[in-house]
Structures are given as structure tokens and as C-alpha cells.
Motif scaffolding. Sequence first.
Motif, PDB file in Angstrom:
ATOM      1  N   ARG A   4       0.816  -1.216   0.000  1.00  0.00           N
ATOM      2  CA  ARG A   4       0.000   0.000   0.000  1.00  0.00           C
ATOM      3  C   ARG A   4       0.851   1.268   0.000  1.00  0.00           C
ATOM      4  O   ARG A   4       0.393   2.325  -0.452  1.00  0.00           O
ATOM      5  N   TYR A   5       2.063   1.175   0.511  1.00  0.00           N
ATOM      6  CA  TYR A   5       2.958   2.338   0.505  1.00  0.00           C
ATOM      7  C   TYR A   5       3.317   2.718  -0.935  1.00  0.00           C
ATOM      8  O   TYR A   5       3.224   3.888  -1.325  1.00  0.00           O
ATOM      9  N   ILE A   6       3.684   1.721  -1.733  1.00  0.00           N
ATOM     10  CA  ILE A   6       4.027   1.987  -3.118  1.00  0.00           C
ATOM     11  C   ILE A   6       2.794   2.469  -3.881  1.00  0.00           C
ATOM     12  O   ILE A   6       2.875   3.401  -4.686  1.00  0.00           O
ATOM     13  N   GLU A   7       1.653   1.846  -3.614  1.00  0.00           N
ATOM     14  CA  GLU A   7       0.422   2.264  -4.295  1.00  0.00           C
ATOM     15  C   GLU A   7       0.079   3.710  -3.965  1.00  0.00           C
ATOM     16  O   GLU A   7      -0.375   4.471  -4.834  1.00  0.00           O
ATOM     17  N   LYS A   8       0.294   4.114  -2.731  1.00  0.00           N
ATOM     18  CA  LYS A   8       0.025   5.503  -2.346  1.00  0.00           C
ATOM     19  C   LYS A   8       0.947   6.458  -3.092  1.00  0.00           C
ATOM     20  O   LYS A   8       0.493   7.475  -3.648  1.00  0.00           O
ATOM     21  N   LEU A   9       2.244   6.147  -3.135  1.00  0.00           N
ATOM     22  CA  LEU A   9       3.188   7.021  -3.824  1.00  0.00           C
ATOM     23  C   LEU A   9       2.898   7.104  -5.320  1.00  0.00           C
ATOM     24  O   LEU A   9       3.064   8.168  -5.931  1.00  0.00           O
ATOM     25  N   ARG A  10       2.423   6.015  -5.897  1.00  0.00           N
ATOM     26  CA  ARG A  10       2.103   6.022  -7.330  1.00  0.00           C
ATOM     27  C   ARG A  10       0.905   6.919  -7.648  1.00  0.00           C
ATOM     28  O   ARG A  10       0.748   7.351  -8.785  1.00  0.00           O
ATOM     29  N   ARG A  11       0.085   7.199  -6.652  1.00  0.00           N
ATOM     30  CA  ARG A  11      -1.024   8.126  -6.884  1.00  0.00           C
ATOM     31  C   ARG A  11      -0.548   9.569  -6.949  1.00  0.00           C
ATOM     32  O   ARG A  11      -1.249  10.446  -7.458  1.00  0.00           O
ATOM     33  N   PHE A  12       0.656   9.827  -6.426  1.00  0.00           N
ATOM     34  CA  PHE A  12       1.164  11.197  -6.363  1.00  0.00           C
ATOM     35  C   PHE A  12       2.147  11.535  -7.482  1.00  0.00           C
ATOM     36  O   PHE A  12       2.332  12.708  -7.810  1.00  0.00           O
ATOM     37  N   ALA A  13       2.823  10.536  -8.042  1.00  0.00           N
ATOM     38  CA  ALA A  13       3.827  10.810  -9.081  1.00  0.00           C
ATOM     39  C   ALA A  13       4.076   9.543  -9.893  1.00  0.00           C
ATOM     40  O   ALA A  13       3.784   8.432  -9.441  1.00  0.00           O
ATOM     41  N   SER A  14       4.620   9.722 -11.083  1.00  0.00           N
ATOM     42  CA  SER A  14       4.955   8.584 -11.938  1.00  0.00           C
ATOM     43  C   SER A  14       6.218   7.902 -11.418  1.00  0.00           C
ATOM     44  O   SER A  14       7.249   8.554 -11.230  1.00  0.00           O
ATOM     45  N   LEU A  15       6.138   6.605 -11.192  1.00  0.00           N
ATOM     46  CA  LEU A  15       7.285   5.827 -10.735  1.00  0.00           C
ATOM     47  C   LEU A  15       7.622   4.785 -11.792  1.00  0.00           C
ATOM     48  O   LEU A  15       6.736   4.094 -12.302  1.00  0.00           O
ATOM     49  N   ASP A  16       8.909   4.662 -12.122  1.00  0.00           N
ATOM     50  CA  ASP A  16       9.297   3.652 -13.106  1.00  0.00           C
ATOM     51  C   ASP A  16       9.586   2.325 -12.415  1.00  0.00           C
ATOM     52  O   ASP A  16       9.478   2.202 -11.183  1.00  0.00           O
ATOM     53  N   GLU A  17       9.967   1.330 -13.193  1.00  0.00           N
ATOM     54  CA  GLU A  17      10.176  -0.008 -12.647  1.00  0.00           C
ATOM     55  C   GLU A  17      11.285  -0.035 -11.601  1.00  0.00           C
ATOM     56  O   GLU A  17      11.192  -0.746 -10.597  1.00  0.00           O
ATOM     57  N   GLU A  18      12.355   0.737 -11.832  1.00  0.00           N
ATOM     58  CA  GLU A  18      13.453   0.764 -10.863  1.00  0.00           C
ATOM     59  C   GLU A  18      13.016   1.428  -9.559  1.00  0.00           C
ATOM     60  O   GLU A  18      13.413   0.989  -8.469  1.00  0.00           O
TER      61      GLU A  18
END
Length: 240
Positions: A4-18
Motif C-alpha cells: 500500500r505504501y508503493i500504491e500511495k506514492l504512485r497516486r502522487f507521481a509517476s514511478l518507473d520499474e526501478e
Amino acid sequence: MTNRYIEKLRRFASLDEEDIAELTRATAKPRTVGARQDLIREGDRPGPVFVILEGWAFRYKILPSGTRQVLAYLMPGDSCDLHIGLLAEMDHSIQTVTKARVATIDRATMDGIFDRSRGVAKAMYIGQMVDEGTMRAWITSMGRRTSVERVAHLMSELYLRARNIGLTDETHLELPLSQTLLADSLGMTAVHLNRVLKKLRLAEAMTLQRGSLTITDPLKLAQIAGFDENYLHRRLRQAA
């Protein structure tokens, strides 16, 4: 299992695979913490960033009189104290409400992620801005809202935050917060809070009973609270 931490951050900015791989590694070894356990206490030397992967926690202060003020609630996906390591000691405590899975990210690892990933840094800064917006909403409630408005506002916020992260998709939410804990959030006694909850129940806006929150009429509850969700900045990701 969903992070859920990663999912939350992905709602705020584009994150690549790395970015996602680094965050996955950083949170890969969470520990299980029992309910009502302090993660860190006021006066302690700040350490790593805490990430709540499962369960609930809260920030609080104990006054010289022994009374407690709850300052914020932490849900799955929330992180604690991104920049607190700059201070010499903690100015508040953090305790679990329920049994929780908590990951810790040491300062060197966090600094490295920040240096390597503009996307993660942006997402974390936005997350901190949302936390600060929530704090301002709480200050406004304590200073200017009536007791009924204050309770309605907090219930609206907790319900919407929980819905945003998939803890519920209905008008019902398992809310693991005792009336004593809620009263300490709202600057009330438990007796006063109970009276206010009865008023909201009779108004057919919401019901809170034995850790279960039911929003009977979301629009009415929001109107009573004067609730405006803009401080939660749910539209930031879409606008980015």
C-alpha cells in the motif's frame, strides 16, 4: 501481497520499474508489532522512517497533567517523519492502534532513493504536503468547529481516507478506534463524544458502534461537518 505504501506514492507521481523495485526492497522486511505498542517515544533520538504496511497507528503527546492529545492517525500506506531525522529528539510519540506490519527504512537508504529518483522524492514530498493539509484541517476543527461539526468532519475524513486505499468500497468501515482514543483526537471527554455520536445517529447521518462506522447519509454528514475534501488532494496525481 499489495504494497500500500508503493500504491500511495504512485497516486502522487509517476514511478518507473526501478523506483518500484527500490521501494519494494526498502520495505521487504517488515516486523509485526502488537496493538498499543510505541514505535517511538517523545524524547527519543529520531531513527528510520516508519512505513505502516498493515494496521493502524497514531501520533500523540502526553501533557504534564497526564492527559493525551492525539495528533494524527496513520493508515496502511502511510509513512512517518520523512525529515524528523534532522531534529535532535522526537517531539511526539507514535503508537500502534492495532496489530501492525511496520517496515523501517534507514536514513542512508532513504537518502539514496531520494538522490536517485526524482519521482519518488516528488511523491514523498506530496505525501508530506497532504499530511500537513490534514493537520491544518484538524487545527481548524479544534479552533472553530462545533463539537458536532468536529466529530462529523473527523468521521468523514477517516472514511474517505480508508476508501481511498481500498479498506472499504461501501458505506460501512471497520474503525478500530475506541471512543477514548477518538475523544483524545477531538479535545472532548468520552461522555461528551458519546452525546455527539447520539445526535449524529438521530440525525440519520452516521452510526458508530463497537468499532464499526456506518455512513447512513454521506451528503448529510458532509453538510453537517462543512467537509471539503480538497485538503486530501486526491486529484494531484491526475493533474500531474
